[in-house]
Design a protein around this motif. Structure first.
Motif, PDB file in Angstrom:
ATOM      1  N   GLU A   1      15.181 -10.565 -20.050  1.00 19.75           N
ATOM      2  CA  GLU A   1      13.817 -10.162 -20.426  1.00 19.75           C
ATOM      3  C   GLU A   1      13.154  -9.332 -19.333  1.00 19.75           C
ATOM      4  OE1 GLU A   1      11.914 -13.524 -23.227  1.00 19.75           O
ATOM      5  OE2 GLU A   1      11.903 -14.003 -21.099  1.00 19.75           O
ATOM      6  N   LEU A   2      12.360  -8.374 -19.764  1.00 20.47           N
ATOM      7  CA  LEU A   2      11.500  -7.630 -18.839  1.00 20.47           C
ATOM      8  C   LEU A   2      10.138  -8.312 -18.833  1.00 20.47           C
ATOM      9  CD1 LEU A   2      12.333  -4.089 -20.273  1.00 20.47           C
ATOM     10  CD2 LEU A   2      13.144  -5.008 -18.087  1.00 20.47           C
ATOM     11  N   PHE A   3       9.483  -8.344 -17.687  1.00 21.74           N
ATOM     12  CA  PHE A   3       8.168  -8.996 -17.596  1.00 21.74           C
ATOM     13  C   PHE A   3       7.073  -7.945 -17.393  1.00 21.74           C
ATOM     14  CE2 PHE A   3       9.838 -13.372 -15.869  1.00 21.74           C
ATOM     15  CZ  PHE A   3      10.363 -13.643 -17.126  1.00 21.74           C
ATOM     16  N   ILE A   4       5.963  -8.154 -18.085  1.00 20.31           N
ATOM     17  CA  ILE A   4       4.847  -7.209 -18.054  1.00 20.31           C
ATOM     18  C   ILE A   4       4.357  -6.957 -16.622  1.00 20.31           C
ATOM     19  CG2 ILE A   4       3.037  -9.001 -18.394  1.00 20.31           C
ATOM     20  CD1 ILE A   4       2.719  -6.058 -20.480  1.00 20.31           C
ATOM     21  N   PHE A   5       4.424  -7.996 -15.781  1.00 20.98           N
ATOM     22  CA  PHE A   5       3.821  -7.859 -14.446  1.00 20.98           C
ATOM     23  C   PHE A   5       4.747  -7.228 -13.410  1.00 20.98           C
ATOM     24  CE2 PHE A   5       4.886 -12.466 -15.097  1.00 20.98           C
ATOM     25  CZ  PHE A   5       6.030 -12.511 -14.299  1.00 20.98           C
ATOM     26  N   ASP A   6       5.938  -6.837 -13.839  1.00 23.61           N
ATOM     27  CA  ASP A   6       6.834  -6.242 -12.853  1.00 23.61           C
ATOM     28  C   ASP A   6       6.482  -4.806 -12.495  1.00 23.61           C
ATOM     29  OD1 ASP A   6       8.378  -8.347 -12.021  1.00 23.61           O
ATOM     30  OD2 ASP A   6       9.718  -8.225 -13.742  1.00 23.61           O
ATOM     31  N   THR A   7       5.417  -4.290 -13.095  1.00 23.13           N
ATOM     32  CA  THR A   7       4.942  -2.974 -12.656  1.00 23.13           C
ATOM     33  C   THR A   7       3.851  -3.117 -11.580  1.00 23.13           C
ATOM     34  OG1 THR A   7       3.339  -3.001 -14.452  1.00 23.13           O
ATOM     35  CG2 THR A   7       5.399  -1.800 -14.857  1.00 23.13           C
ATOM     36  N   PHE A   8       3.394  -4.329 -11.359  1.00 22.36           N
ATOM     37  CA  PHE A   8       2.292  -4.519 -10.390  1.00 22.36           C
ATOM     38  C   PHE A   8       2.595  -3.904  -9.008  1.00 22.36           C
ATOM     39  CE2 PHE A   8       0.277  -8.594 -12.452  1.00 22.36           C
ATOM     40  CZ  PHE A   8      -0.065  -7.843 -13.567  1.00 22.36           C
TER      41      PHE A   8
END
Ligand code: UTP
Length: 481
Positions: free
Chosen positions: A384-391
């Motif tokens: 899974e990719l997590f939404i917050f990994d662009t932070f």
């Protein structure tokens, strides 16, 4: 199995796939063989897979999952309670003006499979059992209608002229039912052209050893690619371009399972704008040092969400000079992103620039003899990719800490669970409604456990209840417009 054993309509195509699968050690996908009616689609699907890439993604994700990282507290958290009344009112006014100008969209993550809740329908269709029997989706739509009304009043314009697009990310697991549900309910009062659906991607499921799995003969086991699939899907669906064309500059993003989420909350929007941030996070304080929640922290100097399991006992319990926990700012999946920020790293993300996270799960599959397997223990891996990994990519990321009891009532676990269940969410919604009525000057008598529900259409965040001052209400109470 040799390809000539397969009951097939298209022997050369099947033989070619069998050979490709053998080359990549994935021949199990043809055992049991695909039934004739599924062959064409299945072969096309298998042909399209990038086997070397899947293998390296699987191996990299597994090797990264145990890596230790250099953690430090994230300090740039503003407690909303610490703002002066004037500053808070200024942020709110700016946020309302921003909405009135059509610069914000609300983006709902609704592609998850909701396995813990155990409902067969998409989570947003779930009724948590308040007096109104509203499904979760309805609360969010009504908060959008309510905040649009506030924005229109603030700007002195007609409510019908305020555009606040509601963008809903679904997955192959939730899309058809979600769209039909909105249609059936007339978009819960929102204008049809302001409700936009798009689909996130999927990722094949793996056995613990890295083999691809079948859900049924001739059907690959696949799962939604995680809430971080939002980024690529926003671009591939054309929704990002559409938002840009419509003049939307900020995305208020939230999850489907927080029935108290104040969608497009104006104070937060004004705060984000004033900070000139690329992205912002709404947080709540941890309940206690060892609560199992992800918290904002600095990882190698950059902001990230860190799982509780990554914090040592000492770190989890560490406090500042005032006795406050240093790692306390819990991520509740309510975030804000500038559209420019999201658009800015799209190429990098599409090229595989986000990490895949490993989740060991019980994945229904099929045995070589064709019988269905319903595992009792985890038998496979979802990536899974997590939404917050662009932070960590943000030039500036800020956080606004809000009172948990006003804005966070998660619906994660099945009814009857002691935490984060429909029961706990119902109680939190009711307590908040009761407090707001009391604050407005009403009295509420009756059993403590009797439910009190104030519709978002009556009050978005406690305002508009003046007419209840001095009213004596008897719970259960249900106030609706
Ligand atoms: P969760 O991590 O709680 O996952 O999602 P979930 O799938 O809803 O529930 P479980 O773990 O199977 O019980 C947090 C938010 O991210 C969304 C969910 O819909 C929820 O709003 N999400 C999650 C997606 O949109 N897509 C995904 O692939 C995963």
């Amino acid at each position: 199995m040799c390809s000539s054993d397969l009951p097939t309509r298209n022997l050369p195509a099947m033989a070619a796939i069998a050979s490709t699968l053998a080359d990549h050690d994935q021949s199990q996908l043809l055992t049991p063989p695909p039934p004739p009616e599924k062959q064409e689609d299945f072969l096309a699907k298998l042909k399209a897979l990038d086997y070397p890439k899947l293998k390296s993604t699987f191996e990299t994700s597994l090797s990264q999952s145990g890596e230790s990282r250099n953690l430090a507290p994230f300090k740039d958290v503003t407690d909303v309670a610490s703002l002066s009344a004037e500053t808070a009112a200024g942020y709110r006014a700016d946020g309302l003006a921003n909405i009135a100008q059509g610069k914000t969209c609300a983006l709902l993550l609704a592609g998850g499979q909701g396995t813990r809740l155990g409902s067969s329908s998409p989570k947003g269709c779930y009724n948590i059992g308040m007096p109104s029997n509203k499904p979760l989706f309805q609360y969010y739509c009504e908060r959008i209608s309510a905040v649009k009304r506030l924005a229109a009043a603030h700007a002195g314009v007609d409510e019908a002229t305020v555009r606040l697009p509601f963008v809903i990310m679904c997955s192959h697991a939730t899309s058809a039912e979600t769209i039909a549900f909105f249609e059936k309910h007339d978009n819960f009062g929102l204008p049809k052209d302001q409700v936009i659906f798009f689909n996130q991607g999927t990722m094949p499921c793996f056995t613990l050893e890295g083999k691809l799995m079948l859900a049924a003969p001739g059907e690959l086991a696949e799962a939604p690619d995680g809430n971080g699939g939002m980024y690529v899907a926003l671009r591939e669906s054309g929704v990002l371009t559409r938002l840009q064309k419509e003049g939307v500059t900020g995305i208020f993003q939230f999850g489907v399972d927080n029935c108290l989420c104040h969608v497009a909350e104006p104070t937060f929007l004004g705060f984000c704008q004033a900070q000139g941030a690329d992205c912002a996070v709404k947080t709540v304080a941890k309940l206690h040092a060892h609560e199992s929640v992800g918290v904002l922290a600095l990882v190698n100097g950059k902001p990230e969400v860190v799982e509780y399991s990554e914090l040592s006992k000492e770190m989890a319990e560490a406090t500042d000079a005032n006795g406050a926990l240093l790692y306390s700012a819990s991520h509740i999946c309510v975030n804000w992103f500038s559209v420019a920020f999201v658009a800015g790293f799209m190429d990098e993300i599409a090229a595989g620039g986000m990490p895949w996270h490993v989740a060991k799960k019980k994945i229904p599959t099929v045995a070589p003899d064709g019988s269905a397997v319903k595992p009792e223990v985890p038998n496979g891996i979802k990536l899974e990719l997590f939404i917050f990994d662009t932070f960590p990519r943000a030039r500036k990321l800020v956080a606004l800490q809000v009172p948990r009891e006003e804005e966070f009532a998660p619906v994660k676990n099945a009814p009857g669970s002691s935490s984060d269940s429909p029961d706990t969410a119902r109680a939190l919604y009711s307590q908040l409604s009761r407090r707001r009525l009391l604050a407005a000057g009403a009295t509420v008598s009756g059993d403590e456990g009797a439910l009190v529900e104030v519709s978002p259409l009556v009050s978005y965040a406690g305002e508009g209840l003046e007419s209840y001052a001095d009213k004596a209400l008897q719970a259960p109470v249900h106030l609706e417009k």
